[in-house]
Every structure is written in structure tokens, then in C-alpha cells.
Design a protein around this motif. Structure first.
Motif, PDB file in Angstrom:
ATOM      1  N   LEU A  32       0.839  -1.203   0.000  1.00 49.33           N
ATOM      2  CA  LEU A  32       0.000   0.000   0.000  1.00 49.33           C
ATOM      3  C   LEU A  32       0.872   1.249   0.000  1.00 49.33           C
ATOM      4  CD1 LEU A  32      -2.635   1.596   0.340  1.00 49.33           C
ATOM      5  CD2 LEU A  32      -2.438   1.192   2.824  1.00 49.33           C
ATOM      6  N   GLU A  33       1.863   1.286   0.857  1.00 45.57           N
ATOM      7  CA  GLU A  33       2.740   2.453   0.943  1.00 45.57           C
ATOM      8  C   GLU A  33       3.469   2.681  -0.380  1.00 45.57           C
ATOM      9  OE1 GLU A  33       5.326   2.145   4.297  1.00 45.57           O
ATOM     10  OE2 GLU A  33       3.686   1.847   5.721  1.00 45.57           O
ATOM     11  N   SER A  34       3.968   1.606  -0.984  1.00 49.38           N
ATOM     12  CA  SER A  34       4.689   1.726  -2.254  1.00 49.38           C
ATOM     13  C   SER A  34       3.778   2.264  -3.352  1.00 49.38           C
ATOM     14  CB  SER A  34       5.255   0.361  -2.676  1.00 49.38           C
ATOM     15  OG  SER A  34       6.206  -0.095  -1.742  1.00 49.38           O
ATOM     16  N   THR A  35       2.540   1.787  -3.380  1.00 48.80           N
ATOM     17  CA  THR A  35       1.593   2.246  -4.399  1.00 48.80           C
ATOM     18  C   THR A  35       1.287   3.726  -4.229  1.00 48.80           C
ATOM     19  OG1 THR A  35       0.596   0.042  -4.513  1.00 48.80           O
ATOM     20  CG2 THR A  35      -0.709   1.891  -5.359  1.00 48.80           C
ATOM     21  N   ILE A  36       1.050   4.150  -2.991  1.00 47.45           N
ATOM     22  CA  ILE A  36       0.746   5.559  -2.724  1.00 47.45           C
ATOM     23  C   ILE A  36       1.903   6.447  -3.162  1.00 47.45           C
ATOM     24  CG2 ILE A  36       0.464   7.241  -0.848  1.00 47.45           C
ATOM     25  CD1 ILE A  36      -1.292   5.161   0.572  1.00 47.45           C
ATOM     26  N   ILE A  37       3.123   6.058  -2.843  1.00 42.16           N
ATOM     27  CA  ILE A  37       4.306   6.846  -3.225  1.00 42.16           C
ATOM     28  C   ILE A  37       4.482   6.870  -4.737  1.00 42.16           C
ATOM     29  CG2 ILE A  37       6.826   6.946  -3.078  1.00 42.16           C
ATOM     30  CD1 ILE A  37       6.535   5.852  -0.207  1.00 42.16           C
ATOM     31  N   ALA A  79      -9.119   4.406  -1.996  1.00 43.08           N
ATOM     32  CA  ALA A  79      -9.889   3.161  -1.968  1.00 43.08           C
ATOM     33  C   ALA A  79      -9.014   1.981  -1.568  1.00 43.08           C
ATOM     34  CB  ALA A  79     -10.518   2.918  -3.342  1.00 43.08           C
ATOM     35  N   LEU A  80      -7.800   1.917  -2.120  1.00 44.63           N
ATOM     36  CA  LEU A  80      -6.881   0.831  -1.767  1.00 44.63           C
ATOM     37  C   LEU A  80      -6.500   0.900  -0.293  1.00 44.63           C
ATOM     38  CD1 LEU A  80      -5.062  -1.536  -2.616  1.00 44.63           C
ATOM     39  CD2 LEU A  80      -3.288   0.161  -3.193  1.00 44.63           C
ATOM     40  N   ALA A  81      -6.257   2.099   0.197  1.00 41.92           N
ATOM     41  CA  ALA A  81      -5.893   2.256   1.605  1.00 41.92           C
ATOM     42  C   ALA A  81      -7.005   1.757   2.514  1.00 41.92           C
ATOM     43  CB  ALA A  81      -5.569   3.716   1.902  1.00 41.92           C
ATOM     44  N   LEU A  82      -8.241   2.136   2.204  1.00 39.53           N
ATOM     45  CA  LEU A  82      -9.353   1.711   3.052  1.00 39.53           C
ATOM     46  C   LEU A  82      -9.559   0.200   2.994  1.00 39.53           C
ATOM     47  CD1 LEU A  82     -11.905   4.592   2.414  1.00 39.53           C
ATOM     48  CD2 LEU A  82     -10.760   4.055   4.568  1.00 39.53           C
ATOM     49  N   SER A  83      -9.537  -0.366   1.811  1.00 44.34           N
ATOM     50  CA  SER A  83      -9.752  -1.812   1.709  1.00 44.34           C
ATOM     51  C   SER A  83      -8.635  -2.579   2.404  1.00 44.34           C
ATOM     52  CB  SER A  83      -9.868  -2.232   0.243  1.00 44.34           C
ATOM     53  OG  SER A  83      -8.674  -1.959  -0.467  1.00 44.34           O
ATOM     54  N   THR A  84      -7.395  -2.094   2.272  1.00 41.33           N
ATOM     55  CA  THR A  84      -6.255  -2.770   2.908  1.00 41.33           C
ATOM     56  C   THR A  84      -6.335  -2.651   4.418  1.00 41.33           C
ATOM     57  OG1 THR A  84      -4.843  -2.319   0.992  1.00 41.33           O
ATOM     58  CG2 THR A  84      -3.743  -2.857   3.071  1.00 41.33           C
ATOM     59  N   LEU A  85      -6.520  -1.453   4.913  1.00 40.83           N
ATOM     60  CA  LEU A  85      -6.541  -1.235   6.365  1.00 40.83           C
ATOM     61  C   LEU A  85      -7.741  -1.913   7.006  1.00 40.83           C
ATOM     62  CD1 LEU A  85      -5.443   2.500   6.305  1.00 40.83           C
ATOM     63  CD2 LEU A  85      -4.066   0.568   7.095  1.00 40.83           C
ATOM     64  N   TYR A  86      -8.864  -1.912   6.313  1.00 42.68           N
ATOM     65  CA  TYR A  86     -10.042  -2.596   6.844  1.00 42.68           C
ATOM     66  C   TYR A  86      -9.784  -4.098   6.957  1.00 42.68           C
ATOM     67  CZ  TYR A  86     -14.834  -4.267   7.300  1.00 42.68           C
ATOM     68  OH  TYR A  86     -15.981  -4.889   7.743  1.00 42.68           O
ATOM     69  N   SER A  87      -9.140  -4.668   5.946  1.00 41.52           N
ATOM     70  CA  SER A  87      -8.836  -6.104   5.991  1.00 41.52           C
ATOM     71  C   SER A  87      -7.854  -6.443   7.102  1.00 41.52           C
ATOM     72  CB  SER A  87      -8.281  -6.560   4.637  1.00 41.52           C
ATOM     73  OG  SER A  87      -6.978  -6.033   4.424  1.00 41.52           O
ATOM     74  N   TYR A 193     -16.030   2.156   3.770  1.00 45.68           N
ATOM     75  CA  TYR A 193     -15.086   1.446   4.641  1.00 45.68           C
ATOM     76  C   TYR A 193     -14.335   0.331   3.921  1.00 45.68           C
ATOM     77  CZ  TYR A 193     -18.583  -2.273   4.820  1.00 45.68           C
ATOM     78  OH  TYR A 193     -19.455  -3.276   4.478  1.00 45.68           O
ATOM     79  N   ASN A 194     -14.965  -0.310   2.932  1.00 49.21           N
ATOM     80  CA  ASN A 194     -14.343  -1.434   2.231  1.00 49.21           C
ATOM     81  C   ASN A 194     -13.597  -1.022   0.965  1.00 49.21           C
ATOM     82  OD1 ASN A 194     -16.450  -0.772   0.580  1.00 49.21           O
ATOM     83  ND2 ASN A 194     -17.578  -2.696   0.839  1.00 49.21           N
TER      84      ASN A 194
END
Length: 507
Positions: A32-37, A79-87, A193-194
Motif C-alpha cells: 500500500l505504501e509503495s503504491t501511494i508513493i 480506496a486501496l488504503a481503506l480496503s487494505t486497512l479494513y482487511s 469502509y471497504n
């Protein structure tokens, strides 16, 4: 021996499973961090040079240091951050302008910061402005400067547009003419949230649309962008979006009660039915210098001003100072002294709020009390915002269509060791005002955007009879209560307390 072998095998399996889960979480977060950067976003931890400024909150009386700040630059990464952190069962907070009086935009875990979502699109033909989640009001005012249009935004220019709007959002100069910010939203784009992204408008997901307009920032989902109506004000016959701004001031008068009674009479007889008139009243009662200062606006031709205002201004005690100027909203912000960059500030602050149908003589006695404790270093600045007939769209979650005033004094102090005293002074003052209003039931709530972590009956004070409907809507859109925080709206299967937070794992 067989039993020992079985136990040993179970220990090995559990150990390997634990390492696998930890590794999976670490890999998911790292990806997730790599994608955001990669997509132009930022990932900030306490060792990063930008971290302290990013984590800093407007009110230094409350400061929290998140373990991780994620700043996505595109919606897909939100969206990726929320789905990842929620999981991962990792709780988040959503950060916008960082003005939350209870610091509910931050916590010690992961913060999703909107700071890089800065796009503003003005459609002059449709008379709308679309703002992304990281925009603050000064940026919108700059974009509109020089036009004949205004938007309903905060007088404090560094407030974030989304949180302000979701709390109702009044502007003490324009709201009586054009409504609340929540009245003026045409649509929202929301990340759930998802990680799914949806739209809310009067025709698409109207229940969510209703709730987001005054139902509270931080609930329901992460608002990525909104489209607001803008308003042409050239009916004033003034150029470039200006309106008539005035300042009426009384200094060290022996009878401030008469000053405020005259004003209240003018409101009842004239201003209540003339929505061109707005007021923001400052009252300071101190041993050496006391003042009543009324900032106001008149959204009409200047030739109409004197016939409307002269009967009031000619009454005794007459003001010591009176001035009129033609100003844009940016000019008004400059004149009233609202800081453009309040981070960092030495003043520690707490604001309390009383949404009032009217102001009685008993309430005036409390409003005009001398400074709460002149030796303590706690200083009070009374702010009374006139809001009669300001709510233009009654079909929103804003529950105060019947109120005329927000009585919202700010208590300021400078030393951290005075925090308990200052909070006690401010909350006791609010209780005295509520007691004074009780016989006439004049106070019916509190302004959500001045969120008060110490308010005991906050559910009914913020939301009144909308509370249960808001819970039902949150049950549909955030059923596991992922977007949770103190004073958040729980779904029907949860309680509005923080015990369940302790069971959630932090990264």
C-alpha cells in the motif's frame, strides 16, 4: 508421549500461522505504501522531516502523534488504503483541515490525510464549484476572487471544506442570504469502509446524501469531493462579489445590557424578516476594557442601508464607532483578524456552543459576566452568531431550523498546566447559560463544528430528533462501525462508547 507430540505440533502450527499473519499484514501495508508513493502520494512517520507539520493540529491544547500518516494523491489509492486497512482490522481517522476541536481527525494509529487532494473546478455556467477533500476555504475564495460569486464557507480560511460542510457549516456574513454549506451541496463522492466508491445526491443514494448534509464529519465514509452551489451577489449593485460590511462598536459602556437589548429588538422587529442582514457579535467584559463589537453585512444596495438601520443605531446608548465598507469575503476575513495560518499557535483553546431559539434577560446576565477568572490566565471571548431563518433546505440532517443564535464563547489560555482549570471554567460557564435558559427552554442544542469532547448529552445536543435516523443510515453504510471515534454515530448493533476500540489492533 503422543500427547506431547501433539502439543508440540500445535505450537509449531500456531507459531508458523502467527508469522504468516504478521508477514501478510506487513506485506499488505508495504505494498500500500509503495503504491501511494508511486502515484505521487506521501507516507509519513515520526522520523520524516514533514511529519511534525503534517500531524500538527490547530488547537495546541490537544496534540496527538499518529504512528503513520498516509497521503494518497488519487482516489484509487484512497480506496486501496481503506480496503487494505479494513482487511487488517487497523482503525483509521480521516484528516482534512485539522481544525477538529476534539482532535477527532487524528489518533495514535493510522491517519488518512487529504492534504494532496487539492483540485477545484468552477463551472460558471452551472454556478457550481467542485472541491476535493484536501481543499481549505482560503483556496476556494482565491479561486472566486474577482468574480461576482460567493460560496458558503468558513470565516476561518484554513478550515477544511468537507468537515465544515458535514457539520452544517454556517457563514456569519452570507448564510442568512444563501443558506448553510450543507444546504448548498449538490453531490458527494464517497469512499466507503471497504474501499468502494459511491455517489450521494438527491437522486442517487438519497439517504446518504441526507445524512452527509449536517450529520457529522467522520461518519458514514470518506468524502473525496463535493459539488456546491455558488451565488451571484451583484444584486447589491457593487462590483466583484462585494457586499456592504459594517462594524458597530461600544467601548466601556456602563450598560451593555441595554446595548444588547436594543440589538435583540432590532432583530425581532426588522432583521428576522430581512435575510439580507447578518451579524457576528463579539463581547469581552474585562476589568480594564470591555467591548461589544458587531461585525455585520447587508446583502443589498447601499442606498437601502440607512432607512433599515438608522432607527436602531440612533438609540441610546449610541455606538462609539461605526464604519461601512464594500468588501469581498477575503476582505472580511482580513478585517476581522482571522489568521491565515494558525499553525502553530501558542494559545490553547476550547469553544463551547449553545444553539438558542432566543436570548432572554437571564441569559444576557451570563453572557455579560466579567472574565471567568482574571488571575488564572483563562480569557473568554464571547461570540454570538445570528442565524435566524438561515437554513434554506429543511430536508437535511441539520437539526436547527428553529434556532436564531449560536452563542459560542472561546476560552483561551497559554499554559498546559492550566488545561484542567480552563476546561472546568468553560464547561461551568456553559452549564450556567443552560441553567439560565432552562425555564424558557431557549437552548436546544450545540453546534457540531465546535465539537465539545466534554459535552455529556452530545447525541441530542448535536442531532436532536435525527439521532436514530442517522444510526439507521450508518448501519447501512458502515455496518461494522469502521469510521469510529469519540462522539461518532454508531450503527444499531454498536454502542456510542469507546470500549470496542480497545479491542481493535493498531499497526
Amino acid at each position: 508421549m503422543p500427547g506431547s507430540s501433539i502439543r508440540l505440533g500445535l505450537i509449531v502450527i500456531l507459531t508458523l500461522s502467527t508469522f504468516y499473519i504478521i508477514g501478510t499484514k506487513g506485506d499488505s501495508l508495504s505494498d500500500l505504501e509503495s503504491t501511494i508513493i508511486t502515484h505521487g502520494g506521501q507516507v509519513l512517520r515520526v522520523t520524516d522531516p514533514q511529519y511534525k507539520k503534517a500531524a500538527g493540529l490547530w488547537n495546541p491544547a490537544i496534540q496527538i502523534w499518529p504512528s503513520l500518516i498516509l497521503r494518497p494523491a488519487i482516489y484509487d489509492d484512497v480506496a486501496l488504503a481503506l480496503s487494505t486497512l479494513y482487511s487488517l482490522n487497523a482503525p483509521v481517522r480521516i484528516m482534512g483541515g485539522r481544525h477538529s476541536y476534539g482532535a477527532y481527525c487524528s489518533h495514535e494509529g493510522v491517519v488518512l490525510d487529504s492534504a494532496l487532494l487539492k483540485n477545484i473546478i468552477i463551472n460558471w455556467q452551472d454556478q457550481t464549484v467542485t472541491m476535493q477533500a484536501g481543499v481549505i476555504w482560503s483556496e476556494v475564495y482565491t479561486a472566486l476572487e474577482g468574480s461576482e460569486y460567493v460560496v458558503i464557507g468558513g470565516l476561518c480560511p484554513t478550515v477544511g471544506v468537507v468537515g465544515y460542510t458535514m457539520g452544517g457549516g454556517y457563514n456569519s456574513m452570507y448564510t442568512r442570504s444563501f443558506g448553510l454549506a450543507s444546504d448548498n451541496v449538490l453531490s458527494f463522492t464517497v469512499a466507503l469502509y471497504n474501499g468502494s466508491i459511491t455517489t450521494a445526491s438527491s437522486t442517487i443514494n438519497p439517504d446518504l446524501y441526507w445524512a452527509l448534509r449536517g450529520g457529522g464529519g467522520g461518519n458514514f465514509g470518506y468524502v473525496l469531493e463535493m459539488t456546491h452551489k455558488i451565488h451571484q451577489i451583484n444584486a447589491t449593485k457593487l462590483p466583484f462579489g462585494q457586499l456592504l460590511f459594517f462594524n458597530v462598536t461600544w467601548v466601556n459602556h456602563g450598560d451593555f445590557t441595554a446595548v444588547l437589548r436594543n440589538w435583540l429588538t432590532f432583530l425581532k422587529e426588522v432583521a428576522d424578516v430581512d435575510t439580507r442582514i447578518s451579524f457576528d457579535v463579539i463581547v469581552i467584559v474585562a476589568p480594564e476594557n470591555s467591548i461589544v463589537m458587531m461585525y455585520g453585512s447587508f446583502n443589498g444596495p447601499q442606498a437601502d442601508f440607512n432607512p433599515v438601520f438608522d432607527p436602531w443605531l440612533s438609540k441610546n446608548p449610541k455606538p462609539d464607532f461605526f464604519n461601512m465598507q464594500n468588501y469581498t469575503l477575503t476582505d472580511i476575513i482580513r478585517v476581522v483578524g482571522v489568521p491565515n495560518n494558525p499553525f502553530p499557535t501558542e494559545q490553547r483553546q476550547h469553544i463551547v456552543s449553545a444553539m438558542a431559539i432566543n436570548i432572554t434577560d437571564a441569559m444576557l446576565d451570563v453572557i455579560l459576566e466579567p472574565q471567568p477568572n482574571s488571575t488564572s490566565g483563562v480569557f473568554q471571548v464571547m461570540d454570538i452568531i445570528y442565524l435566524h431563518n438561515s437554513n434554506k433546505d429543511k430536508n437535511t440532517a441539520w437539526p436547527f431550523s428553529d434556532i436564531s443564535f449560536d452563542i459560542a464563547p472561546g476560552f483561551v489560555w497559554s499554559k498546559a498546566e492550566d488545561d484542567p482549570l480552563a476546561i472546568d471554567v468553560s464547561e461551568r460557564w456553559l452549564q450556567r447559560l443552560r441553567n439560565a435558559a432552562a425555564p424558557t427552554q431557549s437552548i436546544v442544542g450545540a453546534y457540531l463544528n465546535y465539537i465539545d469532547p466534554y459535552l455529556p448529552d452530545w447525541q441530542t445536543m448535536y442531532y436532536r430528533n435525527h439521532w436514530e435516523r442517522l444510526r439507521e443510515i450508518n448501519t447501512k453504510w458502515d455496518p461494522t462501525w469502521y469510521f469510529r471515534f469519540p462522539q461518532g454515530i454508531p450503527p444499531n448493533n454498536q454502542r456510542s462508547n469507546m470500549k470496542t476500540l480497545k479491542n481493535m489492533k493498531m499497526i
